[in-house]
Design a protein around this motif. Sequence first.
Motif, PDB file in Angstrom:
ATOM      1  N   PRO A   1       0.825  -1.211   0.000  1.00 51.30           N
ATOM      2  CA  PRO A   1       0.000   0.000   0.000  1.00 51.30           C
ATOM      3  C   PRO A   1       0.859   1.261   0.000  1.00 51.30           C
ATOM      4  CG  PRO A   1      -0.829  -1.594   1.594  1.00 51.30           C
ATOM      5  CD  PRO A   1       0.511  -2.097   1.131  1.00 51.30           C
ATOM      6  N   ARG A   2       0.442   2.275  -0.726  1.00 46.03           N
ATOM      7  CA  ARG A   2       1.189   3.526  -0.805  1.00 46.03           C
ATOM      8  C   ARG A   2       0.212   4.675  -0.995  1.00 46.03           C
ATOM      9  NH1 ARG A   2       1.664   0.960  -5.714  1.00 46.03           N
ATOM     10  NH2 ARG A   2       1.140   2.162  -7.600  1.00 46.03           N
ATOM     11  N   PRO A   3       0.621   5.899  -0.659  1.00 43.22           N
ATOM     12  CA  PRO A   3      -0.280   7.054  -0.853  1.00 43.22           C
ATOM     13  C   PRO A   3      -0.574   7.262  -2.341  1.00 43.22           C
ATOM     14  CG  PRO A   3       1.539   7.610   0.629  1.00 43.22           C
ATOM     15  CD  PRO A   3       1.880   6.288   0.005  1.00 43.22           C
ATOM     16  N   LEU A   4      -1.816   7.548  -2.638  1.00 38.33           N
ATOM     17  CA  LEU A   4      -2.236   7.823  -4.008  1.00 38.33           C
ATOM     18  C   LEU A   4      -2.887   9.196  -4.064  1.00 38.33           C
ATOM     19  CD1 LEU A   4      -3.911   4.382  -4.802  1.00 38.33           C
ATOM     20  CD2 LEU A   4      -1.576   5.078  -5.364  1.00 38.33           C
ATOM     21  N   ALA A   5      -3.064   9.677  -5.277  1.00 34.16           N
ATOM     22  CA  ALA A   5      -3.778  10.958  -5.447  1.00 34.16           C
ATOM     23  C   ALA A   5      -5.170  10.823  -4.845  1.00 34.16           C
ATOM     24  CB  ALA A   5      -3.861  11.323  -6.920  1.00 34.16           C
ATOM     25  N   PRO A   6      -5.648  11.854  -4.124  1.00 34.84           N
ATOM     26  CA  PRO A   6      -6.973  11.765  -3.495  1.00 34.84           C
ATOM     27  C   PRO A   6      -8.078  11.402  -4.470  1.00 34.84           C
ATOM     28  CG  PRO A   6      -5.800  13.697  -2.695  1.00 34.84           C
ATOM     29  CD  PRO A   6      -4.960  13.107  -3.796  1.00 34.84           C
TER      30      PRO A   6
ATOM     31  N   LEU B   1     -11.779  -2.828 -11.979  1.00 31.61           N
ATOM     32  CA  LEU B   1     -11.323  -1.466 -12.272  1.00 31.61           C
ATOM     33  C   LEU B   1      -9.807  -1.410 -12.257  1.00 31.61           C
ATOM     34  CD1 LEU B   1     -11.807   1.696 -12.449  1.00 31.61           C
ATOM     35  CD2 LEU B   1     -11.741   1.671  -9.945  1.00 31.61           C
ATOM     36  N   THR B   2      -9.236  -0.746 -13.237  1.00 33.89           N
ATOM     37  CA  THR B   2      -7.793  -0.488 -13.281  1.00 33.89           C
ATOM     38  C   THR B   2      -7.577   1.012 -13.385  1.00 33.89           C
ATOM     39  OG1 THR B   2      -7.368  -2.599 -14.393  1.00 33.89           O
ATOM     40  CG2 THR B   2      -5.635  -0.928 -14.503  1.00 33.89           C
ATOM     41  N   LEU B   3      -6.791   1.569 -12.477  1.00 31.24           N
ATOM     42  CA  LEU B   3      -6.527   3.006 -12.460  1.00 31.24           C
ATOM     43  C   LEU B   3      -5.031   3.264 -12.478  1.00 31.24           C
ATOM     44  CD1 LEU B   3      -9.014   4.346  -9.750  1.00 31.24           C
ATOM     45  CD2 LEU B   3      -9.126   4.738 -12.207  1.00 31.24           C
ATOM     46  N   PRO B   4      -4.567   4.146 -13.374  1.00 30.21           N
ATOM     47  CA  PRO B   4      -3.137   4.497 -13.373  1.00 30.21           C
ATOM     48  C   PRO B   4      -2.792   5.335 -12.151  1.00 30.21           C
ATOM     49  CG  PRO B   4      -4.323   5.863 -14.931  1.00 30.21           C
ATOM     50  CD  PRO B   4      -5.316   4.847 -14.423  1.00 30.21           C
ATOM     51  N   THR B   5      -1.581   5.163 -11.659  1.00 29.86           N
ATOM     52  CA  THR B   5      -1.121   5.930 -10.486  1.00 29.86           C
ATOM     53  C   THR B   5       0.191   6.634 -10.753  1.00 29.86           C
ATOM     54  OG1 THR B   5       0.001   3.973  -9.591  1.00 29.86           O
ATOM     55  CG2 THR B   5      -2.255   4.374  -8.872  1.00 29.86           C
ATOM     56  N   SER B   6       0.508   6.873 -12.030  1.00 27.79           N
ATOM     57  CA  SER B   6       1.741   7.587 -12.359  1.00 27.79           C
ATOM     58  C   SER B   6       1.644   9.017 -11.850  1.00 27.79           C
ATOM     59  CB  SER B   6       1.969   7.592 -13.871  1.00 27.79           C
ATOM     60  OG  SER B   6       0.907   8.273 -14.514  1.00 27.79           O
ATOM     61  N   ALA B   7       2.775   9.719 -11.871  1.00 26.26           N
ATOM     62  CA  ALA B   7       2.796  11.103 -11.374  1.00 26.26           C
ATOM     63  C   ALA B   7       1.840  11.972 -12.166  1.00 26.26           C
ATOM     64  CB  ALA B   7       4.216  11.669 -11.453  1.00 26.26           C
TER      65      ALA B   7
ATOM     66  N   TYR C   1      -1.992  -3.414  -5.491  1.00 21.94           N
ATOM     67  CA  TYR C   1      -1.111  -2.285  -5.789  1.00 21.94           C
ATOM     68  C   TYR C   1      -0.037  -2.757  -6.763  1.00 21.94           C
ATOM     69  CZ  TYR C   1      -3.096   0.339  -1.851  1.00 21.94           C
ATOM     70  OH  TYR C   1      -3.939   1.012  -0.993  1.00 21.94           O
ATOM     71  N   ARG C   2      -0.025  -2.184  -7.965  1.00 21.19           N
ATOM     72  CA  ARG C   2       0.995  -2.495  -8.966  1.00 21.19           C
ATOM     73  C   ARG C   2       1.964  -1.322  -9.075  1.00 21.19           C
ATOM     74  NH1 ARG C   2      -0.257  -7.695  -8.579  1.00 21.19           N
ATOM     75  NH2 ARG C   2      -2.317  -8.209  -9.475  1.00 21.19           N
ATOM     76  N   SER C   3       2.984  -1.499  -9.910  1.00 18.90           N
ATOM     77  CA  SER C   3       4.028  -0.463  -9.994  1.00 18.90           C
ATOM     78  C   SER C   3       3.493   0.862 -10.541  1.00 18.90           C
ATOM     79  CB  SER C   3       5.184  -0.956 -10.871  1.00 18.90           C
ATOM     80  OG  SER C   3       4.708  -1.267 -12.185  1.00 18.90           O
ATOM     81  N   GLY C   4       2.650   0.806 -11.555  1.00 19.72           N
ATOM     82  CA  GLY C   4       2.146   2.051 -12.140  1.00 19.72           C
ATOM     83  C   GLY C   4       0.653   2.191 -12.107  1.00 19.72           C
ATOM     84  N   HIS C   5      -0.038   1.257 -11.438  1.00 18.98           N
ATOM     85  CA  HIS C   5      -1.491   1.321 -11.379  1.00 18.98           C
ATOM     86  C   HIS C   5      -1.995   0.489 -10.215  1.00 18.98           C
ATOM     87  CE1 HIS C   5      -0.681  -2.406 -13.615  1.00 18.98           C
ATOM     88  NE2 HIS C   5      -1.865  -2.824 -13.175  1.00 18.98           N
ATOM     89  N   ILE C   6      -3.294   0.598  -9.961  1.00 17.42           N
ATOM     90  CA  ILE C   6      -3.944  -0.265  -8.984  1.00 17.42           C
ATOM     91  C   ILE C   6      -5.071  -1.008  -9.682  1.00 17.42           C
ATOM     92  CG2 ILE C   6      -3.384   1.158  -6.974  1.00 17.42           C
ATOM     93  CD1 ILE C   6      -6.296   2.193  -7.067  1.00 17.42           C
ATOM     94  N   GLU C   7      -5.374  -2.198  -9.166  1.00 25.84           N
ATOM     95  CA  GLU C   7      -6.470  -2.995  -9.694  1.00 25.84           C
ATOM     96  C   GLU C   7      -7.446  -3.275  -8.559  1.00 25.84           C
ATOM     97  OE1 GLU C   7      -4.703  -6.472 -11.309  1.00 25.84           O
ATOM     98  OE2 GLU C   7      -3.645  -5.408 -12.911  1.00 25.84           O
TER      99      GLU C   7
END
Length: 387
Positions: A276-281, A370-376, A313-319
Amino acid sequence: MRIRPLAVDALIAVALTTVAVLLGQESVKQGWPELDATGYVLVALVNLPVVVRSKAPLTVLLVVHAVCVVYITAGYWPVVNTFGPMLAVYTVASLRPLRVSLPCAGLMCAVWIYAGLVSENSVMASVIGQAAGFSLVLLRFGYVARQTAELARQLKREQDERARREVAEERGRIARELHDVVAHHMSVISVQAGLATFVFGSDPATARAALGTIAGTSGEALEELRRMLRVLRAEGGEHDGEAPAAPMPGLARLDEMVERVRAGGVTVELRVTGTPRPLAPGVELCAYRVVQEALTNVLKHAHGAAAAVELAYRSGHIEVSVTDDGKGVIPARVRTGSGHGLLGMRERAKLYGGTISIGPLSEGGFAVRLTLPTSARAAARGDDASE
């Protein structure tokens, strides 16, 4: 105080007439007959009609030039009535297309040359040059003014359309939030109220537990509604001294949601994989609301089914996925993904650059993935959208 266009044109007409009268008093010095009563009337008829130039530009131009020809033919000094016709030509050029304004400029040029022909000691080369030059300059200035006005109108239309789109998008966002908050909590309350009513006499302990769940769920729903209203007031520029809005619900509160659904009689398993890591709100809120809507559908339409919530939690996205084991009766609008809540899921996923699949499983049951990107870059977009 805003001055009306008609009042401005009236002031211009008075100013032009005053200038023409003052020039007329110099006629004798320039070797022309002195203006008499007829001359002053003609001067007024050339200049005063410009008061309605914006409402009837072509009519004003024709009247002004017709009277100007009469004035010149009567033998008065042509220079006195120079400005009225020039303003009439500029007005037509600024309000009408080139195919209309070009002949009007030609008319002024012809009247100007006619004045040179009937005047003594006129240098025709100079007269023709002035006539053509002034006509072209007025035509150009009027054309630029018309293009500028059209661009301003187009910009206003685009701004109005953008404002309408923003209002529609904001309404959609508010509707999604209201649906997600109210539908989920009211579903839990409805199930628990039914349970409490059913066991009220036979099993007081279970009834009290159900009532406790109702109290907790309703309190949380009220708090979320208050938070949403505070956010809306802040976005609307209202400052009423209230404390800052509470944080938007995120993935850290999935446990609370799962417990609430379990209290409604649905067996739910929550599995989290990855670190788990902080993500954009905005990304967290999107994932949270999708899980909330999926579990609400299980609670409403598949009561007694077992559900599983998986967060990876994946490297560049979450599922995120929510599946159930197929018990219960799922309405057709839910199976086809056409319900309001499911449409809201798709809109949220699209807003944050994600993908979502909603539908029945081949082995039975129903799934939302659902798949969401979490890149910067995606995180920055999520922050912006959540503000």
